[in-house]
Design an enzyme around this catalytic site. Structure first.
Site, PDB file in Angstrom:
ATOM      1  N   TYR A 102      22.631 -39.994 -31.661  1.00  0.00           N
ATOM      2  CA  TYR A 102      22.278 -38.628 -31.264  1.00  0.00           C
ATOM      3  C   TYR A 102      23.550 -37.810 -31.128  1.00  0.00           C
ATOM      4  O   TYR A 102      24.501 -38.234 -30.474  1.00  0.00           O
ATOM      5  CB  TYR A 102      21.554 -38.645 -29.903  1.00  0.00           C
ATOM      6  N   GLU A 191      21.176 -29.675 -32.807  1.00  0.00           N
ATOM      7  CA  GLU A 191      21.017 -31.108 -32.552  1.00  0.00           C
ATOM      8  C   GLU A 191      20.788 -31.860 -33.865  1.00  0.00           C
ATOM      9  O   GLU A 191      20.103 -31.356 -34.749  1.00  0.00           O
ATOM     10  CB  GLU A 191      19.783 -31.262 -31.651  1.00  0.00           C
TER      11      GLU A 191
END
Ligand code: GDP
Ligand code: MN
Length: 448
Positions: A102, A191
């Site tokens: 991530y 993101e």
């Protein structure tokens, strides 16, 4: 806040040199099938809606061949997921994923800085990572003047346990996400989740999310988010001017323009309770009050309008400026529907003068324009009132009447338990107003 769909975000990522899978957007199952054929490998079919957690909601499907791809797309297109209808799916080469990471950048309000987030556990939402694997999540609060340095990203990647041989490439990806996406595009949020390590050792952005700051969109005219391609003329105009305008039902009969979202929402509740239909929610407070007339002209283009309510309880805005602007617009447009204007608050005295004078004009022109204020009672307006909570209700009541709808209101359940509520609020307000230096406020305090 313009939120880009995954495929739109990925177009930008690709342009900026961040690796994404090969893919195309399909609007029909046939298209999905032919794209899968062209890709010539197993594919993933992903719904394109403005929301995350699509995987968990069943909006991400895999297909081994073109026929399966067509079938999967058929099961997604036209259906509703997470409150959004699916018009498009992204057909992408299916990655052979070895490990998911991530990376993201958010505005950290508490720290007053951007925060770069890196985790060796990707694929789940950041909230879940924070809870389940706090030790595998690193946060870098970036000094906005220096910006992110690549060594900071490397240290963070090492700290969360990203394998040594990948540290440089992950850190580079983070660096690019910060500089080439977050900063360059004035993002409020971006993101990559998951950032995938494939079995052949490549680092690829399997998902991409990007929200751009509304107030920076003028610097990115080339970006027209899909969600904004379908605006009508009013929505487009509101967007250009920067108004807070939400079209609830273009065919409804009442348009309400208020100053302040709270007032607007209260009015909306009252109208809904009475069975009226509100066409739009519009807040003309703050820096927009001088454009009140322009806002009125805009809502007058709603096709089934029966009345317009201008509900102003001026604080920082000035009721006299609004009155002037609205009256000018009325004289110019000569609306066929009744207009009701409430002009209470700062600048009220001036507003009353304007309204009294212009009312004569409107009468001569055969227009229905009614108005009221907090302080004026009696002959000036058929709908004058005593003040207090009445200030909100009276205009609503009258506008409903003008539309042939009976006003009914179920007071909130908590109200009877707090009979002192109104009294206390008004006392606080009176006190606050009397402390202001402007004579206008002092005068108002008398009425409050
Ligand atoms: P989100 O749920 O809206 O965040 O959608 P994502 O694009 O992140 O997809 C959800 C999940 O599907 C990912 O976390 C992956 O585990 C999986 N996924 C997405 N694309 C691929 C792919 O190309 N190959 C594989 N094996 N899994 C994928
Ligand atoms: Mn994702």
């Amino acid at each position: 806040m313009p939120y880009l769909l995954e495929y739109e975000a990925k177009q930008i990522f690709r342009k900026e040199g961040l690796t994404t899978p090969e893919g195309e957007v399909a609007e029909t199952p046939e298209q999905a099938k032919s794209f899968a054929k062209r890709i010539g490998k197993p594919v993933v079919i992903k719904i394109q809606i403005p929301a995350g957690r699509r995987g968990r909601a069943g909006g991400v499907k895999f297909a081994e061949n073109p026929d399966e791809a067509g079938k999967a797309a058929g099961e997604l297109i036209g259906k509703e997921f997470l409150g959004h209808k699916v018009n498009k799916v992204l057909v992408e080469e299916k990655l052979d994923i070895k490990k998911e990471f991530y990376i993201g950048v958010v505005n950290d309000r508490a720290a007053k800085s951007p925060a770069v987030l890196i985790s060796s556990e990707g694929g789940m939402e950041i909230e879940e990572i924070t809870q389940k694997f706090p030790e595998k999540l690193a946060k870098i609060n970036v000094d906005i003047f220096k910006g992110l340095q690549v060594f900071q990203a490397r240290n963070a990647a090492r700290k969360v346990g990203i394998p040594t041989e990948l540290i440089n490439s992950v850190a580079n990806m983070v660096y690019n996400l910060y500089w080439r996406i977050y900063r360059k595009y004035d993002a409020t949020f971006t993101e990559i989740n998951p950032l995938c390590l494939t079995s052949d050792g490549k680092l690829i952005a399997a998902d991409a999310r990007l929200s751009i700051d509304d107030d920076a969109m003028f610097r990115h005219k080339e970006i027209i988010p899909e969600t904004e391609k379908y605006l009508n003329e009013r929505e487009r105009h509101a967007k250009e001017k920067g108004y807070i305008y939400v079209e609830l039902d273009p065919n409804a009969e009442i348009a309400c323009i208020s100053n302040g979202a709270g007032l607007g929402m209260t009015v909306m509740d009252y109208i809904n309770e009475a069975g009226g239909r509100l066409a739009c929610f519009m807040d003309v407070g703050g820096r927009f009050y001088e454009l009140a007339g322009d806002a009125l002209k805009m809502v007058l283009t709603l096709p089934n309008l029966k009345a317009v309510l201008f509900h102003v309880y001026a604080g920082l805005t000035r009721a006299n400026v609004i009155a002037k602007s609205v009256c000018e617009a009325i004289k110019e447009v000569k609306p066929k529907v009744p207009i009701f204007i409430q002009v209470s608050g700062t600048g009220e005295k001036g507003a009353i003068e304007i309204m009294k004078k212009e009312s004569e004009e409107f009468k001569k022109m055969g227009l229905t324009v009614e108005w009221c204020s907090h302080t004026v009672t009696g002959e000036e307006s058929p709908s004058s009132h005593k003040g207090g909570v009445d200030v909100i209700e009276t205009p609503v009541k009258r506008v409903l009447e003008l539309c042939g709808i009976k006003y009914k209101r179920n007071p909130p359940k908590w109200l009877p338990e707090h009979p002192e509520w109104e009294k206390t609020t008004r006392e606080i307000m009176r006190k606050a107003l009397s402390l202001r230096p402007e004579p206008e406020y002092k005068e108002l305090a008398k009425y409050e």
